[in-house]
Design a protein around this motif. Structure first.
Motif, PDB file in Angstrom:
ATOM      1  N   GLN A 323       0.724  -1.253   0.059  1.00 42.63           N
ATOM      2  CA  GLN A 323       0.116   0.157  -0.031  1.00 42.63           C
ATOM      3  C   GLN A 323       0.888   1.389   0.163  1.00 42.63           C
ATOM      4  OE1 GLN A 323      -3.478  -0.195  -0.119  1.00 42.63           O
ATOM      5  NE2 GLN A 323      -3.143  -2.349  -0.315  1.00 42.63           N
ATOM      6  N   LEU A 324       0.379   2.360  -0.560  1.00 41.32           N
ATOM      7  CA  LEU A 324       1.087   3.612  -0.320  1.00 41.32           C
ATOM      8  C   LEU A 324       1.329   3.961   1.041  1.00 41.32           C
ATOM      9  CD1 LEU A 324      -0.901   5.669  -3.017  1.00 41.32           C
ATOM     10  CD2 LEU A 324       1.499   4.919  -3.135  1.00 41.32           C
ATOM     11  N   GLY A 325       2.476   4.783   1.332  1.00 44.45           N
ATOM     12  CA  GLY A 325       2.976   4.899   2.657  1.00 44.45           C
ATOM     13  C   GLY A 325       2.085   5.810   3.352  1.00 44.45           C
ATOM     14  N   SER A 326       2.161   5.874   4.787  1.00 43.83           N
ATOM     15  CA  SER A 326       1.450   6.953   5.617  1.00 43.83           C
ATOM     16  C   SER A 326       2.396   7.677   6.326  1.00 43.83           C
ATOM     17  CB  SER A 326       0.329   6.032   6.318  1.00 43.83           C
ATOM     18  OG  SER A 326       1.363   5.148   7.142  1.00 43.83           O
ATOM     19  N   ASN A 327       1.929   8.502   7.376  1.00 45.71           N
ATOM     20  CA  ASN A 327       2.734   9.241   8.296  1.00 45.71           C
ATOM     21  C   ASN A 327       3.459   8.568   9.389  1.00 45.71           C
ATOM     22  OD1 ASN A 327       2.400  11.695   6.703  1.00 45.71           O
ATOM     23  ND2 ASN A 327       0.592  12.255   7.920  1.00 45.71           N
ATOM     24  N   ILE A 328       4.609   8.605   9.378  1.00 47.50           N
ATOM     25  CA  ILE A 328       5.533   8.011  10.446  1.00 47.50           C
ATOM     26  C   ILE A 328       5.208   8.759  11.832  1.00 47.50           C
ATOM     27  CG2 ILE A 328       7.502   7.548  11.489  1.00 47.50           C
ATOM     28  CD1 ILE A 328       8.641   7.128   8.692  1.00 47.50           C
ATOM     29  N   PHE A 329       4.995  10.024  11.646  1.00 51.91           N
ATOM     30  CA  PHE A 329       4.905  10.998  12.959  1.00 51.91           C
ATOM     31  C   PHE A 329       3.842  12.053  12.862  1.00 51.91           C
ATOM     32  CE2 PHE A 329       9.670  10.472  11.950  1.00 51.91           C
ATOM     33  CZ  PHE A 329      10.018  10.318  13.184  1.00 51.91           C
ATOM     34  N   THR A 330       3.305  12.365  13.824  1.00 52.47           N
ATOM     35  CA  THR A 330       2.043  13.129  14.227  1.00 52.47           C
ATOM     36  C   THR A 330       2.536  14.442  14.791  1.00 52.47           C
ATOM     37  OG1 THR A 330       0.511  11.534  14.600  1.00 52.47           O
ATOM     38  CG2 THR A 330      -0.063  13.756  15.261  1.00 52.47           C
ATOM     39  N   LEU A 331       2.515  15.642  13.834  1.00 51.69           N
ATOM     40  CA  LEU A 331       2.876  16.928  13.837  1.00 51.69           C
ATOM     41  C   LEU A 331       1.534  17.792  14.735  1.00 51.69           C
ATOM     42  CD1 LEU A 331       5.068  15.858  11.902  1.00 51.69           C
ATOM     43  CD2 LEU A 331       5.401  18.105  10.957  1.00 51.69           C
ATOM     44  N   PRO A 332       2.008  18.392  15.487  1.00 48.57           N
ATOM     45  CA  PRO A 332       0.812  19.168  16.205  1.00 48.57           C
ATOM     46  C   PRO A 332       0.405  20.551  15.541  1.00 48.57           C
ATOM     47  CG  PRO A 332       2.849  20.119  17.027  1.00 48.57           C
ATOM     48  CD  PRO A 332       3.238  18.915  16.020  1.00 48.57           C
ATOM     49  N   ASP A 333      -0.861  20.885  15.685  1.00 46.23           N
ATOM     50  CA  ASP A 333      -1.380  22.247  15.339  1.00 46.23           C
ATOM     51  C   ASP A 333      -0.920  23.195  16.152  1.00 46.23           C
ATOM     52  OD1 ASP A 333      -2.614  20.757  13.112  1.00 46.23           O
ATOM     53  OD2 ASP A 333      -4.547  20.716  14.078  1.00 46.23           O
ATOM     54  N   PHE A 334      -1.137  24.483  15.612  1.00 48.72           N
ATOM     55  CA  PHE A 334      -0.691  25.568  16.285  1.00 48.72           C
ATOM     56  C   PHE A 334      -1.776  26.598  16.532  1.00 48.72           C
ATOM     57  CE2 PHE A 334       2.215  24.764  12.740  1.00 48.72           C
ATOM     58  CZ  PHE A 334       3.193  23.875  13.561  1.00 48.72           C
ATOM     59  N   ILE A 335      -2.214  26.821  17.673  1.00 49.00           N
ATOM     60  CA  ILE A 335      -3.342  27.685  17.909  1.00 49.00           C
ATOM     61  C   ILE A 335      -2.862  29.424  18.148  1.00 49.00           C
ATOM     62  CG2 ILE A 335      -5.194  28.404  19.496  1.00 49.00           C
ATOM     63  CD1 ILE A 335      -5.403  25.661  18.307  1.00 49.00           C
ATOM     64  N   GLY A 336      -3.537  30.042  17.258  1.00 51.26           N
ATOM     65  CA  GLY A 336      -3.354  31.485  17.197  1.00 51.26           C
ATOM     66  C   GLY A 336      -3.273  32.254  18.486  1.00 51.26           C
ATOM     67  N   LEU A 337      -2.436  33.035  18.901  1.00 45.80           N
ATOM     68  CA  LEU A 337      -2.720  33.576  20.098  1.00 45.80           C
ATOM     69  C   LEU A 337      -3.233  35.071  20.034  1.00 45.80           C
ATOM     70  CD1 LEU A 337       0.900  32.545  21.790  1.00 45.80           C
ATOM     71  CD2 LEU A 337      -1.515  31.595  22.017  1.00 45.80           C
ATOM     72  N   ASP A 338      -4.329  35.217  20.776  1.00 46.29           N
ATOM     73  CA  ASP A 338      -4.773  36.778  20.429  1.00 46.29           C
ATOM     74  C   ASP A 338      -4.037  37.761  21.213  1.00 46.29           C
ATOM     75  OD1 ASP A 338      -7.411  36.012  19.514  1.00 46.29           O
ATOM     76  OD2 ASP A 338      -7.730  34.865  21.180  1.00 46.29           O
ATOM     77  N   TYR A 339      -4.011  38.983  20.500  1.00 46.79           N
ATOM     78  CA  TYR A 339      -3.505  40.228  20.803  1.00 46.79           C
ATOM     79  C   TYR A 339      -4.191  40.810  21.827  1.00 46.79           C
ATOM     80  CZ  TYR A 339       0.597  39.985  17.813  1.00 46.79           C
ATOM     81  OH  TYR A 339       1.966  39.746  17.247  1.00 46.79           O
ATOM     82  N   GLN A 340      -3.776  41.630  22.889  1.00 48.52           N
ATOM     83  CA  GLN A 340      -4.520  41.820  23.909  1.00 48.52           C
ATOM     84  C   GLN A 340      -5.551  43.096  23.331  1.00 48.52           C
ATOM     85  OE1 GLN A 340      -2.066  43.582  26.898  1.00 48.52           O
ATOM     86  NE2 GLN A 340      -1.593  41.846  27.798  1.00 48.52           N
TER      87      GLN A 340
END
Length: 717
Positions: A323-340
């Motif tokens: 089968q076609l290969g898949s991901n070895i690692f899981t990379l996190p998503d990044f949540i945008g931080l609100d400016y004050q």
């Protein structure tokens, strides 16, 4: 002949009495100096007298013996020494950590790639494949350990900063209070300095100078008060008695502490440029901005780049189950931080690394500004994405221009990601609830290195084989033979709705007629040479896709077909996609008319190790950006990590040299200051003898005057 017209009308008794009192005052001053020889911040005192024209000793004045130039030099050298000491102390901790072999990420990466090479030598060995996953876990764990250590150092920095700020504010309050006390004392003591209060204030100022770089100047009305400013100009203690205190603040990143000044007398708040602070607080900020945060982000850059690179390469291969290969690692998503200052704090921006974009990842942060909001189905946004350094300043390109890019028509819908700069994809899931002018901070590399996980659990899922097979026809007459195959895209979407789609159908084959984009021909499945410099590209049904003439080399034949094919031309539906069909191959030698090469899925390629060799060689590929300026200079993973270790080590060594120099300068200025203002026991002992003798002589004179007075009384009586 000159005659002195002044008449001494003071009697001997008054002269003797003034002499006794004067000697007593001198003994008191010397005694006070001796008593305070070990008192920190004490400045030795000296009593001076004036002679009365009518005889005897006049008014005394007790003052501190002080060289203002030496005092100011000591404050400056104390500031510099404290800054270098704080910077070196913190940086050396990181240097020791990176230099330790037990913490070496380079060793973990080497073992990981060595395991891939071993597995590639025997792609049918499940044990060798399992070793790759074990070493992947070890590498990710080592990266997480180092990243967690750096995260802990940021927490320690924030705690130490708050402690130091409390000390600074306490000293500012103390200096202000002492100013008031000194003004009152000097008004009441016309002839003597309030030495104890002055010493306390000087000690507080010197302590303040060890924390931040300051300048002082006397009050313009000679009241005895001292005004204190930062060397950058901001006032800390003012002439009118008001003062400013430091406050710890932050913007989008709650852990990225910054400073501001708040006046107790006026509703004014000033931001402070931390690089101008000096002292131990300035040294702490230098450590954070120049060493800690840059190291964290560069480590995160390596972690994201190596894992996404491995994911991409594994997806471009075929696993043990064909089968076609898949991901070895899981990379996190990044949540945008609100400016004050954001008006809508419920808006959300999510970022992630775009698949295959490892080479575009930098160590920069990214500021996203909402420029426009257009309702619709779905609503769209206009945004500006700007690259920022770890200290919040703008990243500039090689020409000094800030790196920033504007995007329009960005869909604001849940699940829709838009590619932007830096290898990022952004999702705006809040729809029309974004507000123009709101800003968000994305930090892809700061806090993610210890969040990466090994998602692959089955060793069979390692895609060591190449998914593409090129077979030469048995009847070929030329000497052309396969030189190399290239697989750049294996994204499966048989609905053809995604521009990333490849020719692989995910079912062990490639698109045939009707399944490929455009619906007229299938994906390239065969090359047939009609001459040594001309070939046809055919699909699996034998339909000619295009014809290429006048070729001069045999490299990347399908790329040549796309760019120069004729009669018919390369399908526009193929070219409209990001990378279709997602494969290519090159030949070596000279073909003859009638020679053909068949392109197909590598159905029985369990023993194939082509993709495994590519994965093992990734450690030598130089595709990691050295800096964020877009200079184009790239390095390998090992070189990038070596750069972190080398940079921290170099800054530590430089800080050590600077600290030694600062220590020497401070010691010299202390010697100069103490030579003038310090108490010398030898000198004070000599003064004691001198003052004791003068006291005895004056007392003897007083006794003589008393005898004479008694004699006069006896004669009169």
């Amino acid at each position: 002949m000159y005659t002195n017209s002044t008449t001494r009308n003071t009697d001997l008794f008054s002269i003797a009495t003034s002499g006794v009192n004067a000697s007593n005052q001198l003994l008191t001053t010397a005694g006070n100096n001796i008593a305070n020889v070990n008192t920190e911040g004490f400045v030795r005192e000296r009593t001076n007298f004036v002679t009365q024209l009518t005889g005897g000793v006049g008014q005394s004045t007790t003052e501190r013996v002080l060289n203002v130039f030496a005092q100011n030099q000591l404050r400056r050298d104390t500031t510099m020494q404290s800054e270098f000491e704080a910077f070196y102390t913190k940086t050396s901790v990181l240097d020791n950590m990176f230099a330790s072999e037990s913490n070496s990420i380079a060793s973990s990466m080497s073992r990981f790639f060595a395991a891939i090479q071993t597995a590639s030598d025997d792609p049918t060995s499940i044990a060798s494949r399992q070793s790759v996953l074990t070493e992947a876990q070890s590498m990710v764990g080592q990266i997480g350990t180092v990243s967690g250590f750096l995260r802990q150092k940021e927490e320690e920095f924030n705690l130490e900063l708050e402690t130091n700020i409390d000390q600074v504010n306490g000293l500012i309050q103390t200096i202000s209070d002492l100013n008031k006390s000194i003004v009152i004392a000097e008004a009441n003591l016309r002839n003597d300095e309030p030495g104890a209060l002055l010493n306390q204030r000087d000690k507080a100022i010197l302590d303040l100078a060890s924390l931040v770089s300051i300048e002082t100047r006397a009050s313009s009305n000679n009241s005895g008060a001292i005004m204190v400013n930062l060397t950058s100009g901001e006032s800390l203690v003012m002439e009118d008695g008001s003062f400013s205190v430091f406050d710890v603040s932050n913007d989008a990143d709650l852990n990225a502490k910054s400073l501001e000044l708040t006046s107790n007398g006026k509703p004014t708040t000033l931001s402070i440029l931390e690089t101008d602070l000096g002292g131990s607080i300035g040294g702490l900020f230098r450590f954070r901005d120049e060493v800690l945060e840059t190291s964290r982000r560069e480590l995160g850059q390596i972690a994201l780049a190596i894992t996404e690179t491995m994911n991409t390469q594994n997806r471009q291969g075929m696993d043990y189950d064909k089968q076609l290969g898949s991901n070895i690692f899981t990379l996190p998503d990044f949540i945008g931080l609100d400016y004050q200052g954001n008006s809508n704090t419920n808006s959300i921006v999510t970022g992630r690394i775009a698949p295959g974009a490892a080479a575009d990842i930098s160590s920069a942060d990214y500021e996203i500004t909402i420029d426009s909001v257009t309702p619709g189905a779905p609503p769209t946004l206009g945004i500006t994405v700007s690259a920022l350094n770890a200290d919040g300043s703008a990243v500039t390109d090689t020409n000094g221009v800030a790196i920033s890019q504007t995007f329009t028509g960005v869909e604001a819908a849940d699940g829709t990601f838009t590619s932007v700069i830096g290898g990022l994809e952004l999702e705006f899931s809040t729809g029309t609830n974004y507000t123009v002018g709101d800003q968000f901070l994305i930090q892809p590399t700061k806090n993610t290195a210890d969040l990466i996980e090994v998602t692959m659990t089955r060793p069979e899922d390692l895609a060591l084989a190449g998914p593409l097979r090129i077979d030469a026809a048995a009847g070929n007459l030329g000497d052309a033979e396969l030189l190399s195959t290239t697989v750049s895209n294996t994204y499966v979407d048989n609905t053809l709705a995604d521009n990333r789609v490849s020719a692989f159908d995910g079912n062990g084959d490639i698109h045939g007629p009707g399944a490929a984009p455009g619906g007229t021909v299938g994906a390239p499945a065969q090359i047939v040479f009609t001459a040594s410099d001309e070939f046809q590209v055919l699909d699996s049904a034998g339909t000619v896709i295009t014809v290429v003439s006048g070729i001069t080399d045999m490299s990347n034949l399908l790329a040549q077909a796309e760019s120069s094919g004729a009669g018919p031309t390369w399908p526009a539906a193929f070219s409209a996609l990001d990378d279709y069909p997602g494969y290519d191959f090159s030949l070596a030698g000279i073909p003859k008319a009638g020679d053909s090469f068949t392109i197909g899925f590598n159905t029985d390629g369990v023993n194939d190790n082509r993709n495994g060799l590519l994965m093992a060689d990734l450690q030598n590929v130089t595709n990691l950006q050295v800096d964020n300026s877009g200079s184009g200079e790239t390095v390998s993973f090992h070189e990038a990590y070596a750069n972190i270790v080398s940079d921290v080590g170099q800054k530590t060594a430089s800080a050590d040299i600077a600290l030694q120099s600062a220590n020497a300068l401070k010691a010299s200025s202390e010697d100069w200051f103490l030579s003038v203002s310090g108490v010398s026991l030898d000198e004070e002992a000599a003064n004691l003898i001198k003052y004791q003798q003068s006291y005895q002589a004056a007392a003897r004179l007083l006794s003589t005057a008393q005898d004479l007075f008694n004699t006069i009384l006896s004669v009169v009586s």
